[in-house]
Structures are given as structure tokens and as C-alpha cells.
Motif scaffolding. Structure first.
Motif, PDB file in Angstrom:
ATOM      1  N   TYR A 160       5.082  28.175  94.092  1.00  0.00           N
ATOM      2  CA  TYR A 160       6.527  27.920  94.052  1.00  0.00           C
ATOM      3  C   TYR A 160       6.895  26.440  94.187  1.00  0.00           C
ATOM      4  O   TYR A 160       8.055  26.115  94.433  1.00  0.00           O
ATOM      5  N   GLY A 161       5.918  25.553  94.038  1.00  0.00           N
ATOM      6  CA  GLY A 161       6.151  24.137  94.287  1.00  0.00           C
ATOM      7  C   GLY A 161       7.312  23.543  93.515  1.00  0.00           C
ATOM      8  O   GLY A 161       8.083  22.736  94.050  1.00  0.00           O
ATOM      9  N   VAL A 162       7.453  23.932  92.257  1.00  0.00           N
ATOM     10  CA  VAL A 162       8.532  23.386  91.424  1.00  0.00           C
ATOM     11  C   VAL A 162       9.889  23.706  92.035  1.00  0.00           C
ATOM     12  O   VAL A 162      10.769  22.836  92.137  1.00  0.00           O
ATOM     13  N   TRP A 163      10.063  24.941  92.472  1.00  0.00           N
ATOM     14  CA  TRP A 163      11.353  25.348  93.033  1.00  0.00           C
ATOM     15  C   TRP A 163      11.566  24.745  94.415  1.00  0.00           C
ATOM     16  O   TRP A 163      12.701  24.385  94.774  1.00  0.00           O
ATOM     17  N   ILE A 164      10.495  24.630  95.206  1.00  0.00           N
ATOM     18  CA  ILE A 164      10.610  24.033  96.535  1.00  0.00           C
ATOM     19  C   ILE A 164      11.086  22.594  96.424  1.00  0.00           C
ATOM     20  O   ILE A 164      11.996  22.160  97.136  1.00  0.00           O
ATOM     21  N   VAL A 165      10.484  21.830  95.519  1.00  0.00           N
ATOM     22  CA  VAL A 165      10.854  20.431  95.343  1.00  0.00           C
ATOM     23  C   VAL A 165      12.245  20.313  94.742  1.00  0.00           C
ATOM     24  O   VAL A 165      13.063  19.500  95.199  1.00  0.00           O
ATOM     25  N   LEU A 166      12.541  21.112  93.730  1.00  0.00           N
ATOM     26  CA  LEU A 166      13.844  21.019  93.067  1.00  0.00           C
ATOM     27  C   LEU A 166      14.978  21.293  94.049  1.00  0.00           C
ATOM     28  O   LEU A 166      15.950  20.532  94.120  1.00  0.00           O
ATOM     29  N   VAL A 167      14.857  22.376  94.812  1.00  0.00           N
ATOM     30  CA  VAL A 167      15.909  22.715  95.785  1.00  0.00           C
ATOM     31  C   VAL A 167      15.943  21.683  96.904  1.00  0.00           C
ATOM     32  O   VAL A 167      17.024  21.282  97.368  1.00  0.00           O
ATOM     33  N   GLY A 168      14.755  21.227  97.335  1.00  0.00           N
ATOM     34  CA  GLY A 168      14.695  20.237  98.406  1.00  0.00           C
ATOM     35  C   GLY A 168      15.402  18.941  98.054  1.00  0.00           C
ATOM     36  O   GLY A 168      15.972  18.272  98.920  1.00  0.00           O
ATOM     37  N   ARG A 169      15.399  18.591  96.770  1.00  0.00           N
ATOM     38  CA  ARG A 169      16.025  17.341  96.336  1.00  0.00           C
ATOM     39  C   ARG A 169      17.548  17.344  96.457  1.00  0.00           C
ATOM     40  O   ARG A 169      18.176  16.286  96.469  1.00  0.00           O
ATOM     41  N   VAL A 170      18.161  18.502  96.547  1.00  0.00           N
ATOM     42  CA  VAL A 170      19.619  18.566  96.662  1.00  0.00           C
ATOM     43  C   VAL A 170      20.057  18.976  98.063  1.00  0.00           C
ATOM     44  O   VAL A 170      21.214  19.331  98.267  1.00  0.00           O
ATOM     45  N   MET A 171      19.131  18.876  99.036  1.00  0.00           N
ATOM     46  CA  MET A 171      19.458  19.205 100.416  1.00  0.00           C
ATOM     47  C   MET A 171      19.422  17.940 101.261  1.00  0.00           C
ATOM     48  O   MET A 171      18.408  17.239 101.286  1.00  0.00           O
ATOM     49  N   PRO A 172      20.530  17.611 101.925  1.00  0.00           N
ATOM     50  CA  PRO A 172      20.541  16.423 102.787  1.00  0.00           C
ATOM     51  C   PRO A 172      19.405  16.475 103.798  1.00  0.00           C
ATOM     52  O   PRO A 172      18.990  17.543 104.235  1.00  0.00           O
TER      53      PRO A 172
END
Length: 200
Positions: free
Chosen positions: A108-120
Motif C-alpha cells: 500500500y506504499g503508494v496510497w500511504i505516501v499520497l495520503v500522507g502528503r496532504v496531512m499536516p
């Protein structure tokens, strides 16, 4: 501080925006919320073109993201093992946890990084586990670029719409940042307590 940022953007244009976002990612003296919202104001005042400013901010942040990823990748998954064994008590992790996280990043790395990038708070840190856990560079760049572009666009457009009232952005970003920080600290303390119970 805001006058200095606007002055740098006015003098250096898109290079200034990119430099500020790179600096914020590598060593965050100024939050991206301030940089990109002020960038949006500069665009609203006609000093720069908004889409190019968003692209510059995204590119600058991505350079910093890649730097952190490569640094973590250079440290390596294997070199992490002695560190976890020595400090795992306070990190509240053991090597099995690391291997489990590795499998999660593989899947799930792609989704973890993508979502993480929009979280303060999390957005600036997500490059490190991605590098340590050997996430594929191509997948990291793609997910990070998409997430970073979303984040910079939201902030720049908010600044563009609010213009001089950019402080209003803090009314919704700061509470979210505080909530995320409290959850992170609370989660760590809970894991620390449970970890001690398991050791006993």
C-alpha cells in the motif's frame, strides 16, 4: 516574515517559490501553509501566474522530498536493525513491527505516501519510512508528486481567493495540524504503555 516572503517571491518569482518550499521540506523554518498561501496572494496581485507558481512550489517541495527519501534509502533497511534493537523500547517497535511495515509499504506504499502528503505534520516526514522500507523510487515520486501538488494547489488557491485575509487559512489548517499532532503523541504514549506491559 510575510513581507519577507512576498518580497522574495516578487524579486525571484517562481525560483523564490521553489526555493522556499524546498527549504520548508528539508528544514522547515516556515510552514508551507504560509509560503503557498502568500504565493496565492502574490498571484492574486498579478505578480506571478498561479499555475506556474503551484508548479514551482510542487517542484521545490519534491526536491526536498527526494532528498529525504534518498538519505533514508542510503541508511538502508538492514542498518536499521541494530538501531531498532537498541532503541526499540522507546521507539515502541521491534523488528517484527518493521518487517510488517515493510510488507505494508510493499502493498500500500503508494496510497500511504499520497495520503500522507496532504496531512499536516505527517507530510514532511513520510519520505523517511518510504526510503527506509525500500519503496520503489518511481512509485515514491509519482505518489509524492500527486499528493504534494494537491497540497500546494489547495493552499495557493486559498491564498488567491482570500487575498490579504490569508490569516483565515489558519482557522482551519491550525486546528487540523493540532489534532494530527495530538493523535501522534497520544498514539505514541499508548504504544509506550502497551509496550512496557508486553515487556513485563
Amino acid at each position: 516574515m510575510s513581507d519577507w516572503i512576498l518580497g522574495l517571491i516578487e524579486q525571484s518569482g517562481y525560483l523564490g517559490v521553489g526555493f522556499l518550499m524546498f527549504l520548508e521540506t528539508v528544514f522547515p523554518p516556515i510552514p508551507s501553509e504560509v509560503i503557498m498561501s502568500l504565493t496565492g496572494i502574490a498571484a492574486a496581485q498579478g505578480r506571478i501566474y498561479l499555475p506556474f507558481a503551484i508548479a514551482a512550489g510542487t517542484a521545490g517541495a519534491m526536491l526536498g522530498n527526494i532528498l529525504w527519501y534518498l538519505a533514508a534509502r542510503a541508511l538502508g533497511h538492514d542498518r536499521l536493525k541494530p538501531f531498532v534493537k537498541r532503541h526499540g523500547k522507546w521507539l515502541t517497535v521491534n523488528w517484527k513491527d518493521v518487517e510488517k511495515a515493510h510488507r505494508w509499504f510493499d502493498r500500500y506504499g503508494v496510497w500511504i505516501v499520497l495520503v500522507g502528503r496532504v496531512m499536516p505534520t505527517i507530510r514532511s516526514l513520510i519520505s523517511v519510512p518510504a526510503g527506509l522500507l525500500d519503496m520503489r523510487f518511481r512509485n515514491f515520486v509519482i505518489a509524492s508528486t500527486i499528493g504534494t501538488a494537491i497540497w500546494t494547489t489547495l493552499l495557493a488557491v486559498a491564498g488567491y481567493k482570500l487575498r490579504e485575509n490569508y490569516a483565515d487559512i489558519d482557522q482551519w489548517i491550525t486546528p487540523v495540524s493540532n489534532i494530527v499532532l495530538v493523535l501522534l503523541v497520544g498514539g505514541y504514549l499508548l504504544r509506550l504503555i502497551l509496550h512496557k506491559v508486553d515487556l513485563d
